[in-house]
Design a protein around this motif. Structure first.
Motif, PDB file in Angstrom:
ATOM      1  N   THR A  31      42.237  -7.614  64.477  1.00 17.60           N
ATOM      2  CA  THR A  31      42.331  -7.600  62.936  1.00 17.60           C
ATOM      3  C   THR A  31      41.366  -7.612  61.202  1.00 17.60           C
ATOM      4  O   THR A  31      41.080  -6.854  61.150  1.00 17.60           O
ATOM      5  CB  THR A  31      43.898  -6.648  62.264  1.00 17.60           C
ATOM      6  OG1 THR A  31      44.842  -6.705  63.467  1.00 17.60           O
ATOM      7  CG2 THR A  31      44.385  -5.339  61.261  1.00 17.60           C
ATOM      8  N   GLY A  32      41.663  -8.566  61.204  1.00 18.76           N
ATOM      9  CA  GLY A  32      41.202  -8.916  60.196  1.00 18.76           C
ATOM     10  C   GLY A  32      39.620  -9.201  60.344  1.00 18.76           C
ATOM     11  O   GLY A  32      38.934 -10.019  59.391  1.00 18.76           O
ATOM     12  N   ALA A  33      39.338  -9.789  61.500  1.00 15.44           N
ATOM     13  CA  ALA A  33      37.605  -9.211  61.822  1.00 15.44           C
ATOM     14  C   ALA A  33      37.457  -8.235  61.540  1.00 15.44           C
ATOM     15  O   ALA A  33      36.376  -8.368  60.787  1.00 15.44           O
ATOM     16  CB  ALA A  33      37.513 -10.255  63.081  1.00 15.44           C
ATOM     17  N   VAL A  34      37.616  -6.667  62.494  1.00 15.66           N
ATOM     18  CA  VAL A  34      37.299  -5.698  61.234  1.00 15.66           C
ATOM     19  C   VAL A  34      37.362  -5.024  60.126  1.00 15.66           C
ATOM     20  O   VAL A  34      36.493  -4.580  59.879  1.00 15.66           O
ATOM     21  CB  VAL A  34      38.123  -4.884  62.127  1.00 15.66           C
ATOM     22  CG1 VAL A  34      37.861  -3.721  61.898  1.00 15.66           C
ATOM     23  CG2 VAL A  34      38.677  -5.042  63.733  1.00 15.66           C
ATOM     24  N   ILE A  35      37.946  -5.696  59.720  1.00 17.37           N
ATOM     25  CA  ILE A  35      38.111  -5.402  58.024  1.00 17.37           C
ATOM     26  C   ILE A  35      37.130  -6.400  57.308  1.00 17.37           C
ATOM     27  O   ILE A  35      36.442  -5.610  56.590  1.00 17.37           O
ATOM     28  CB  ILE A  35      39.542  -6.290  57.431  1.00 17.37           C
ATOM     29  CG1 ILE A  35      40.577  -5.434  57.972  1.00 17.37           C
ATOM     30  CG2 ILE A  35      39.996  -6.388  55.913  1.00 17.37           C
ATOM     31  CD1 ILE A  35      42.395  -5.609  58.266  1.00 17.37           C
TER      32      ILE A  35
END
Length: 101
Positions: free
Chosen positions: A10-14
């Protein structure tokens, strides 16, 4: 899905799309999320954990935002099967279906 894997993905997409965390937090709250904006920031930085319900609300907010602006990457939900997303982690002997070998 493992909570740590969900958090990092999720952090990577953000990070990849440089999504505005303040806007995502508003969308997260609109979807029933109950964590503070600072806790969401800490979670995205890898400095805090969230329960599955909160992780899924944030992933849903990310996914709805990405869909609305036509971005292809999506954040996984806690029930996502990681081995379907990354077959090599599930079975290192499994052949890549996209490989010509």
């Amino acid at each position: 899905m493992d909570a740590v894997d969900q958090q990092s993905m999720t952090g990577a997409v953000i990070k990849e799309y440089r999504l505005d965390l303040a806007q995502l937090w508003l969308e997260f709250v609109g979807l029933g999320g109950d964590a503070s904006e600072q806790l969401i920031r800490d979670y995205c930085a890898g400095d805090a954990a969230l329960p599955a319900k909160e992780r899924d609300a944030l992933a849903q907010a990310v996914n709805e935002h990405c869909a609305a602006v036509g971005l292809p990457l999506r954040a996984p939900l806690s029930e996502s099967a990681l081995f379907l997303l990354q077959p090599e982690r599930h079975d290192p002997e499994r052949k890549d279906p996209y490989s010509s070998k």
